[in-house]
Design a protein around this motif. Sequence first.
Motif, PDB file in Angstrom:
ATOM      1  N   ASP A  76       0.815  -1.215   0.000  1.00  0.00           N
ATOM      2  CA  ASP A  76       0.000   0.000   0.000  1.00  0.00           C
ATOM      3  C   ASP A  76       0.846   1.262   0.000  1.00  0.00           C
ATOM      4  O   ASP A  76       0.403   2.305  -0.486  1.00  0.00           O
ATOM      5  CB  ASP A  76      -0.945  -0.009   1.200  1.00  0.00           C
ATOM      6  N   CYS A  77       2.059   1.196   0.546  1.00  0.00           N
ATOM      7  CA  CYS A  77       2.958   2.353   0.451  1.00  0.00           C
ATOM      8  C   CYS A  77       3.242   2.679  -1.012  1.00  0.00           C
ATOM      9  O   CYS A  77       3.347   3.849  -1.392  1.00  0.00           O
ATOM     10  CB  CYS A  77       4.268   2.074   1.196  1.00  0.00           C
ATOM     11  N   ASN A  78       3.369   1.656  -1.831  1.00  0.00           N
ATOM     12  CA  ASN A  78       3.602   1.860  -3.258  1.00  0.00           C
ATOM     13  C   ASN A  78       2.333   2.283  -3.989  1.00  0.00           C
ATOM     14  O   ASN A  78       2.333   3.247  -4.736  1.00  0.00           O
ATOM     15  CB  ASN A  78       4.148   0.578  -3.886  1.00  0.00           C
ATOM     16  N   ASP A  79       1.260   1.552  -3.767  1.00  0.00           N
ATOM     17  CA  ASP A  79       0.044   1.773  -4.559  1.00  0.00           C
ATOM     18  C   ASP A  79      -0.797   2.936  -4.065  1.00  0.00           C
ATOM     19  O   ASP A  79      -1.461   3.601  -4.869  1.00  0.00           O
ATOM     20  CB  ASP A  79      -0.805   0.504  -4.565  1.00  0.00           C
ATOM     21  N   LEU A  80      -0.803   3.173  -2.766  1.00  0.00           N
ATOM     22  CA  LEU A  80      -1.676   4.198  -2.207  1.00  0.00           C
ATOM     23  C   LEU A  80      -0.923   5.427  -1.720  1.00  0.00           C
ATOM     24  O   LEU A  80      -1.542   6.376  -1.230  1.00  0.00           O
ATOM     25  CB  LEU A  80      -2.495   3.610  -1.044  1.00  0.00           C
ATOM     26  N   GLY A  81       0.407   5.416  -1.849  1.00  0.00           N
ATOM     27  CA  GLY A  81       1.190   6.580  -1.441  1.00  0.00           C
ATOM     28  C   GLY A  81       1.070   6.901   0.038  1.00  0.00           C
ATOM     29  O   GLY A  81       0.941   8.068   0.414  1.00  0.00           O
ATOM     30  N   LEU A  82       1.139   5.873   0.888  1.00  0.00           N
ATOM     31  CA  LEU A  82       0.981   6.099   2.323  1.00  0.00           C
ATOM     32  C   LEU A  82       2.105   6.948   2.909  1.00  0.00           C
ATOM     33  O   LEU A  82       1.893   7.644   3.910  1.00  0.00           O
ATOM     34  CB  LEU A  82       0.929   4.758   3.060  1.00  0.00           C
ATOM     35  N   ILE A  83       3.279   6.869   2.323  1.00  0.00           N
ATOM     36  CA  ILE A  83       4.416   7.650   2.795  1.00  0.00           C
ATOM     37  C   ILE A  83       5.096   8.310   1.596  1.00  0.00           C
ATOM     38  O   ILE A  83       4.862   7.931   0.442  1.00  0.00           O
ATOM     39  CB  ILE A  83       5.420   6.777   3.580  1.00  0.00           C
ATOM     40  N   ALA A  84       5.929   9.288   1.873  1.00  0.00           N
ATOM     41  CA  ALA A  84       6.609  10.031   0.807  1.00  0.00           C
ATOM     42  C   ALA A  84       7.633   9.137   0.107  1.00  0.00           C
ATOM     43  O   ALA A  84       8.166   8.207   0.711  1.00  0.00           O
ATOM     44  CB  ALA A  84       7.297  11.255   1.389  1.00  0.00           C
ATOM     45  N   PRO A  85       7.928   9.419  -1.172  1.00  0.00           N
ATOM     46  CA  PRO A  85       8.881   8.585  -1.910  1.00  0.00           C
ATOM     47  C   PRO A  85      10.240   8.461  -1.234  1.00  0.00           C
ATOM     48  O   PRO A  85      10.834   7.376  -1.233  1.00  0.00           O
ATOM     49  CB  PRO A  85       8.995   9.302  -3.265  1.00  0.00           C
ATOM     50  N   GLU A  86      10.743   9.554  -0.655  1.00  0.00           N
ATOM     51  CA  GLU A  86      12.051   9.471  -0.003  1.00  0.00           C
ATOM     52  C   GLU A  86      11.982   8.605   1.262  1.00  0.00           C
ATOM     53  O   GLU A  86      12.957   7.928   1.610  1.00  0.00           O
ATOM     54  CB  GLU A  86      12.584  10.865   0.345  1.00  0.00           C
ATOM     55  N   GLN A  87      10.828   8.602   1.923  1.00  0.00           N
ATOM     56  CA  GLN A  87      10.653   7.724   3.074  1.00  0.00           C
ATOM     57  C   GLN A  87      10.623   6.273   2.640  1.00  0.00           C
ATOM     58  O   GLN A  87      11.248   5.407   3.264  1.00  0.00           O
ATOM     59  CB  GLN A  87       9.364   8.077   3.817  1.00  0.00           C
ATOM     60  N   PRO A 100      18.716  -0.335  10.774  1.00  0.00           N
ATOM     61  CA  PRO A 100      17.692   0.655  11.132  1.00  0.00           C
ATOM     62  C   PRO A 100      17.439   1.640  10.000  1.00  0.00           C
ATOM     63  O   PRO A 100      18.345   1.971   9.235  1.00  0.00           O
ATOM     64  CB  PRO A 100      18.289   1.351  12.362  1.00  0.00           C
ATOM     65  N   CYS A 101      16.204   2.116   9.897  1.00  0.00           N
ATOM     66  CA  CYS A 101      15.860   3.091   8.877  1.00  0.00           C
ATOM     67  C   CYS A 101      16.512   4.425   9.206  1.00  0.00           C
ATOM     68  O   CYS A 101      16.551   4.853  10.375  1.00  0.00           O
ATOM     69  CB  CYS A 101      14.338   3.249   8.786  1.00  0.00           C
ATOM     70  N   ALA A 102      17.010   5.111   8.175  1.00  0.00           N
ATOM     71  CA  ALA A 102      17.706   6.377   8.379  1.00  0.00           C
ATOM     72  C   ALA A 102      16.751   7.509   8.758  1.00  0.00           C
ATOM     73  O   ALA A 102      17.197   8.549   9.242  1.00  0.00           O
ATOM     74  CB  ALA A 102      18.483   6.754   7.118  1.00  0.00           C
ATOM     75  N   LEU A 103      15.459   7.332   8.546  1.00  0.00           N
ATOM     76  CA  LEU A 103      14.471   8.358   8.848  1.00  0.00           C
ATOM     77  C   LEU A 103      13.621   7.948  10.038  1.00  0.00           C
ATOM     78  O   LEU A 103      13.337   6.766  10.224  1.00  0.00           O
ATOM     79  CB  LEU A 103      13.573   8.597   7.626  1.00  0.00           C
ATOM     80  N   PRO A 104      13.174   8.901  10.846  1.00  0.00           N
ATOM     81  CA  PRO A 104      12.301   8.565  11.977  1.00  0.00           C
ATOM     82  C   PRO A 104      10.910   8.163  11.496  1.00  0.00           C
ATOM     83  O   PRO A 104      10.492   8.511  10.402  1.00  0.00           O
ATOM     84  CB  PRO A 104      12.265   9.872  12.783  1.00  0.00           C
ATOM     85  N   GLY A 105      10.211   7.422  12.347  1.00  0.00           N
ATOM     86  CA  GLY A 105       8.850   7.025  12.028  1.00  0.00           C
ATOM     87  C   GLY A 105       8.719   5.622  11.485  1.00  0.00           C
ATOM     88  O   GLY A 105       7.623   5.201  11.108  1.00  0.00           O
ATOM     89  N   PHE A 106       9.841   4.885  11.482  1.00  0.00           N
ATOM     90  CA  PHE A 106       9.809   3.539  10.913  1.00  0.00           C
ATOM     91  C   PHE A 106      10.616   2.563  11.778  1.00  0.00           C
ATOM     92  O   PHE A 106      11.268   1.654  11.272  1.00  0.00           O
ATOM     93  CB  PHE A 106      10.352   3.564   9.483  1.00  0.00           C
ATOM     94  N   GLU A 107      10.530   2.762  13.084  1.00  0.00           N
ATOM     95  CA  GLU A 107      11.299   1.943  14.012  1.00  0.00           C
ATOM     96  C   GLU A 107      10.923   0.469  13.934  1.00  0.00           C
ATOM     97  O   GLU A 107      11.746  -0.415  14.223  1.00  0.00           O
ATOM     98  CB  GLU A 107      11.106   2.460  15.438  1.00  0.00           C
ATOM     99  N   GLY A 108       9.693   0.184  13.549  1.00  0.00           N
ATOM    100  CA  GLY A 108       9.259  -1.199  13.462  1.00  0.00           C
ATOM    101  C   GLY A 108      10.034  -2.028  12.467  1.00  0.00           C
ATOM    102  O   GLY A 108      10.104  -3.255  12.598  1.00  0.00           O
ATOM    103  N   CYS A 109      10.617  -1.386  11.459  1.00  0.00           N
ATOM    104  CA  CYS A 109      11.406  -2.123  10.464  1.00  0.00           C
ATOM    105  C   CYS A 109      12.595  -2.802  11.131  1.00  0.00           C
ATOM    106  O   CYS A 109      12.836  -4.003  10.938  1.00  0.00           O
ATOM    107  CB  CYS A 109      11.890  -1.167   9.372  1.00  0.00           C
TER     108      CYS A 109
END
Length: 300
Positions: A76-87, A100-109
Motif C-alpha cells: 500500500d505504500c507503493n500503490d496508495l502513497g501512504l508515505i513520501a517517496p524518499e521515506q 535501522p531506517c535512516a528516517l524517523p517514524g519507521f522503528e518497526g522495520c
Amino acid sequence: MTQTERALQQVLEWGRSLTGFADEHAVEAVRGGQYILQRVHSSLREISASTGRDPEDETLIVAFYRELALLFWLDDCNDLGLIAPEQLAAVEQALGQGVPCALPGFEGCAVLRASLAALAYDHRDYAQLLDDTRCYCAALRAGHAQAAGAERWSYAEYLHNGIESIAYANVFCCLSLLWGLDMATLRARPAFRQVLRLISAIGRLQNDLHGRDKDRSAGEPDNAAILLLQQYPTMPVVEFLNDELAGHTRMLHRVMGEERFPAPWEPLIEAMAAIHAQYYQTSTSRYRSDAAAGRPAWPV
C-alpha cells in the motif's frame, strides 16, 4: 483473550511504529497467516521433534504475522502513497539490508528484522529473506512505474514482474526461517526453484482474476486482465487467463508428482494454490471483489 486476539494485538502494537500502518494490515496478516499455519500445522508438528520449533509457539507466530503485515503495508505504500517517496526509499534500503531506517517514524522495520535474525533456525534463511525483500520492493516499484507510464509491458513482462511482486517467496522464506524448513538447501534443487516460480505465477494470475472488476472500477491498470484488454480490446481475457492458470497448475502438479520435498512443503504449496478459493473469499476488507473498501490483493 484467545491466542489469535493476543497475536493481533501484538501486531497492531508493533505496526504503530510504522508511519501509514493501518489496522487492516494487521488484521489481514493475522487472517492470512492463520490460514497458512492451520493448513501446515500437522506437518510442522511432525518435524518439531527434529527442529525444536513448536508450531504453536506464540513468539514465532507473531513474528510471522508481522512479516505478512509488513508486506501488506509495503504494497500500500507503493500503490496508495501512504508515505513520501524518499521515506519509502529509506524503508526499502533498511529492510533489504537489515539495518535501522535512516528516517524517523519507521522503528518497526529494525525491530522486525532484528527479531527475525535472532529467531532464525538457519541464518541462510535470514540472508535470503533480505534478498527476497529487495526483489519484492523492486518489483513493486517497477509495477507502479509501468502502470503510471505511457509504455505498456507485454503480458510476458508483466507476469515476470508479477511473480516477484506476489511475495510468495517472502512468505515461504519467513516460514522456513521460523520453523526450520530448510528452504536454503532446497533452493539448490532446480525442481524446487521451478515449483516456487510456478506457484508464484499461479498466485499472480489468481490475484488478478479475482481483483479485475475492483481494479477496473478503481482505474488500476496493474492487472493482467486490464493490461491485455488495453492492448487487445476484443480479446476474451478471462478465458485466456483461466487457461494460463490451468496450465501453470498442471505443470505444478507434474513437478510435485515427480519430486518429493520434505514436510511441510507439499501441504504448504497446496495451501497457497487453494488460497483463492478460501482466504480470498472470507477476507472481506481486502480480497472480496464486492468489498466496499480495500484492494483485492495478496501483497502485490
